[in-house]
Design an enzyme around this catalytic site. Structure first.
Site, PDB file in Angstrom:
ATOM      1  N   CYS A 208       0.855  -1.191   0.000  1.00 62.24           N
ATOM      2  CA  CYS A 208       0.000   0.000   0.000  1.00 62.24           C
ATOM      3  C   CYS A 208       0.891   1.242   0.000  1.00 62.24           C
ATOM      4  O   CYS A 208       1.920   1.266   0.681  1.00 62.24           O
ATOM      5  CB  CYS A 208      -0.889   0.005   1.230  1.00 62.24           C
ATOM      6  SG  CYS A 208      -2.021   1.398   1.263  1.00 62.24           S
TER       7      CYS A 208
ATOM      8  N   HIS B 237       3.014   8.772   7.046  1.00 71.09           N
ATOM      9  CA  HIS B 237       2.323   8.532   5.766  1.00 71.09           C
ATOM     10  C   HIS B 237       1.051   9.346   5.623  1.00 71.09           C
ATOM     11  O   HIS B 237       0.450   9.372   4.556  1.00 71.09           O
ATOM     12  CB  HIS B 237       2.047   7.053   5.564  1.00 71.09           C
ATOM     13  CG  HIS B 237       0.881   6.502   6.358  1.00 71.09           C
ATOM     14  ND1 HIS B 237       0.688   6.765   7.682  1.00 71.09           N
ATOM     15  CD2 HIS B 237      -0.141   5.703   5.968  1.00 71.09           C
ATOM     16  CE1 HIS B 237      -0.407   6.135   8.087  1.00 71.09           C
ATOM     17  NE2 HIS B 237      -0.931   5.495   7.077  1.00 71.09           N
TER      18      HIS B 237
ATOM     19  N   ASN C 116       3.644   0.312   3.516  1.00 74.71           N
ATOM     20  CA  ASN C 116       3.477  -0.994   4.176  1.00 74.71           C
ATOM     21  C   ASN C 116       4.396  -1.985   3.478  1.00 74.71           C
ATOM     22  O   ASN C 116       4.021  -2.574   2.454  1.00 74.71           O
ATOM     23  CB  ASN C 116       2.037  -1.513   4.035  1.00 74.71           C
ATOM     24  CG  ASN C 116       1.028  -0.717   4.840  1.00 74.71           C
ATOM     25  OD1 ASN C 116       1.380   0.125   5.660  1.00 74.71           O
ATOM     26  ND2 ASN C 116      -0.231  -0.990   4.603  1.00 74.71           N
TER      27      ASN C 116
END
Length: 347
Positions: A68, A259, A209
């Site tokens: 991701c 993030h 991730n």
DNA sequence: ATGTAC
């Protein structure tokens, strides 16, 4: 003996459960160092917004959405009118071809047409070809069912334990990371085609991730982007700014940056409190004049800007700790979450 | 965040 360091100023509120999770992770066999980012919040078993090093590989620290990340593409459009463009977005819940490629998913994922509203590092912005008024497409999505299957295959046998065959896990993992980037590119192309816009090569595309390996050390990132000399888009919310930053995080931060804004409310709390506080209309048409395409009312409340921390605080913490330098900020014009009219969708 | 079960 492992260590924990949280990169947030005393005035930045961090949920105590997330800090507890950092210490729980630090106590696992083989752990070296846990770095919590200013967007740290509790996750399922492991914290979100953390970069964690160890001598063994723990797949659950990366989670199910392997690969991701957030990509930023330059996009050219003549007259960007939010309502008109919102109506022209393609159905990004409908895959391209056989598997789920080209689909955005749910949760905090989105595809956003945004406009650069401020240049904060002129030389760096110029190198990226960005100036005030530049339009960009920001794509936040991952590996969908693919990453989920990879984690499940490991968990069914080994639970939260380390991977006994890290090479085999890493092969599957690396494939999911590439697939995630392809998924983001595919969506950007779908949107550009539907809007009749020209799309450039990605200016930024960083997964938050993933796990990487070097010199006997596994570096797990969960909701933390690579911060070793890369440019990273740190997402605000559906109705506030996002920031493209130049990241230069060192070993204390496990070479990582935040993030996003980070949740300050659980989804359940955001739904309950949001329903009392907001109307669906004000979440779809935001105070900054942007439009949110989301036919799922529950998701709209769960993802309300008030469910997140202030992005300026997160960026301020990164800057204060010298982990990143802001390059430009963007304001949303249209954010696509899920199809506008779920009832019209075939099952 | 996800696919799947309720």
């Amino acid at each position: 003996m492992s260590s924990v360091r949280i990169f947030a100023s005393p005035s930045s509120w961090i949920e105590s459960g997330a800090v507890d999770q950092c210490h729980q992770v630090a106590a696992l066999d083989g752990m070296l160092h846990v770095a919590g980012m200013p967007d740290l919040h509790p996750g399922k078993g492991a914290p979100i917004g953390a970069a964690m090093t160890s001598t063994v590989l723990y797949p659950f620290l990366v989670g199910s959405d392997i690969g991701c990340g957030i990509a930023v593409f330059p996009i050219g459009l003549k007259r960007p009118v939010p309502e008109k463009l919102a109506a022209r977005f393609p159905d990004l819940d409908e895959p391209v071809g056989a598997d789920s490629l080209g689909t955005v998913g749910r949760g905090n994922h989105f595809v956003e047409l945004a406009r650069v509203d401020a240049v904060l590092d002129a030389a760096h912005a110029a190198r990226l070809g960005l100036s005030t008024g530049s339009l960009v497409l920001i794509v936040h999505s991952g590996s969908r069912g693919l990453g989920e299957r990879i984690l499940r295959r490991h968990t069914e046998v080994h639970g939260a334990g380390p991977a006994p065959d890290p090479v085999s896990y890493l092969q599957d993992h690396d494939h999911a990371v590439r697939w995630g980037a392809l998924n983001r590119r595919t969506m950007a192309e779908r949107v550009a085609r539907a809007l009749g816009a020209e799309l450039g090569d990605a200016l930024v595309d960083e997964s938050h991730n993933l796990v990487t390996y070097a010199d006997g050390v596994y570096l797990h990132r969960k909701g933390a982007a690579r911060g070793d000399g890369r440019d990273v888009l740190i997402a605000g919310t559906r109705g506030t700014r996002s920031f493209l930053v130049a990241a230069h995080a060192g070993p204390e931060a496990n070479h990582s940056v935040a993030h996003g804004a980070g949740r300050k409310m659980s989804r359940a709390d955001a739904l309950r409190r949001g329903k009392a506080k907001h109307t669906v209309d004000e979440l779809r048409r935001t105070p900054v004049g942007s439009y949110v395409v989301c036919g799922d009312r529950q998701l709209l409340f769960e993802e309300a800007p008030t469910a997140y921390k202030r992005i300026e605080q997160v960026i301020g913490d990164l800057t204060a700790h010298e982990l990143a330098t802001p390059v430009v900020s963007t304001l949303p014009l249209v954010t696509y979450k899920t199809a506008a009219h779920p009832a019209a969708r075939r099952r």
